[in-house]
Scaffold this motif. Structure first.
Motif, PDB file in Angstrom:
ATOM      1  N   THR A  37      -1.989   1.777  -2.409  1.00  0.00           N
ATOM      2  CA  THR A  37      -0.888   1.210  -3.193  1.00  0.00           C
ATOM      3  C   THR A  37       0.346   2.078  -3.001  1.00  0.00           C
ATOM      4  N   LEU A  38       1.352   1.468  -2.369  1.00  0.00           N
ATOM      5  CA  LEU A  38       2.582   2.195  -2.044  1.00  0.00           C
ATOM      6  C   LEU A  38       2.274   3.485  -1.268  1.00  0.00           C
ATOM      7  N   GLY A  55       2.852  -6.656   0.173  1.00  0.00           N
ATOM      8  CA  GLY A  55       4.033  -5.823   0.163  1.00  0.00           C
ATOM      9  C   GLY A  55       3.875  -4.529  -0.614  1.00  0.00           C
ATOM     10  N   ILE A  56       2.917  -4.460  -1.498  1.00  0.00           N
ATOM     11  CA  ILE A  56       2.712  -3.266  -2.320  1.00  0.00           C
ATOM     12  C   ILE A  56       1.425  -2.547  -1.937  1.00  0.00           C
ATOM     13  N   GLN A  57       0.382  -3.325  -1.685  1.00  0.00           N
ATOM     14  CA  GLN A  57      -0.912  -2.756  -1.348  1.00  0.00           C
ATOM     15  C   GLN A  57      -1.290  -3.106   0.086  1.00  0.00           C
ATOM     16  N   GLN A  58      -2.070  -2.222   0.690  1.00  0.00           N
ATOM     17  CA  GLN A  58      -2.617  -2.432   2.029  1.00  0.00           C
ATOM     18  C   GLN A  58      -4.110  -2.126   2.002  1.00  0.00           C
ATOM     19  N   MET A  59      -4.838  -2.828   2.827  1.00  0.00           N
ATOM     20  CA  MET A  59      -6.285  -2.632   2.865  1.00  0.00           C
ATOM     21  C   MET A  59      -6.736  -2.357   4.299  1.00  0.00           C
ATOM     22  N   VAL A  60      -7.618  -1.363   4.448  1.00  0.00           N
ATOM     23  CA  VAL A  60      -8.211  -1.028   5.739  1.00  0.00           C
ATOM     24  C   VAL A  60      -9.710  -1.301   5.650  1.00  0.00           C
TER      25      VAL A  60
END
Length: 262
Positions: A37-38, A55-60
């Motif tokens: 998150t950010l 736009g706020i969180q990314q997942m790997v």
């Protein structure tokens, strides 16, 4: 007027649908999602349905299944200065997804490179005979070293197997000569041991026969029976010297022999 409102509502609905579509992630049973998150690590989610704020969180995504990795052939110089080529296979899996993503870049490549250097370092401390005869011990040594070094990466090394040790032709011939010499040595030792046991048995038999002279006569008769059963035109039968001495005395003294007949 109403037409413009309908267009605006439609646009909002489409945007919401796109955001919802981008926010939904589906992870399989063997997958986990590391959420940032950010740019900051938040949590590990999955399996199943996961929502990510666009736009706020990314997942790997991280795969938790056991990875089978082939360790390329390595040039190794043993402790007794023999050059060999060794390849192996490595089995490992991710047990802490957040560490595998945060602590190391491209954990698969890092584990492969570490396995290659560890294989060369461990085998270089042993002689060629140990490499050929103690593979299980070498596998365990490599596994323990890799497991300890990859623990901070969230990786568990479950097994390491050395597949093949490639020798040059000269070394193969030298090993063959060594094996042949070892077999000849064992054959000579076994033959000598057999001779020793046979001599011991003959000595015991001679002691028994010496206690009972009549047993020697019975042994002569038994030998004669065995020889007579063979299809042979010539029979060689040993006669004790004391019997020959008695017979010679009787021949030299016929009167004595006549008296014996009476």
């Amino acid at each position: 007027m109403f037409y413009d409102i309908n267009i605006g509502l439609s646009g909002v609905v489409i945007v919401l649908l796109l955001l919802t579509f981008n926010a939904v992630r589906i992870l399989r049973e063997y997958q986990r999602g590391v959420i940032f998150t950010l740019g900051r690590f938040t949590a590990v989610k999955g399996p199943g349905l996961v929502f990510v704020i666009p736009g706020i969180q990314q997942m790997v995504r991280v795969d938790l299944r056991v990875v089978t990795m082939d360790v390329p052939s390595q040039d190794v110089i043993s402790r007794d200065n023999v050059s060999v080529k060794v390849n192996a296979v490595l089995y490992f899996r991710v047990v802490a997804p957040e560490k595998a993503i945060i602590q190391v870049e491209h954990y698969l490549e890092a584990t492969s490179q570490l396995a290659q250097t560890t294989l060369r370092a461990v085998l270089g401390k042993h002689e060629l005979d140990e490499m050929l005869s103690e593979r299980e011990k070498l596998n365990l040594d490599v596994q323990q070293i890799l497991d300890a070094q990859t623990d901070s990466w969230g990786i568990k090394v479950t097994n390491v197997e050395i597949k093949h040790i490639d020798l040059n032709e000269n070394m193969i011939r030298a090993i063959a000569r060594q094996a042949e010499a070892e077999r000849e040595r064992r054959a000579k030792v076994i033959h000598a041991e057999g001779e020793k046991q046979a001599a011991q048995a003959l000595m015991e038999a001679a002691e028994i026969l010496a206690q009972q002279p009549s047993a020697m006569q019975l042994r002569y008769l038994q030998t004669l029976t065995q020889v007579a059963g063979d299809k042979s035109s010539t029979i060689v039968f040993p006669i004790p010297v004391d019997i020959l001495t008695t017979l010679l005395k009787k021949v030299a003294n016929p009167s004595g022999l006549g008296g014996l007949g009476q």
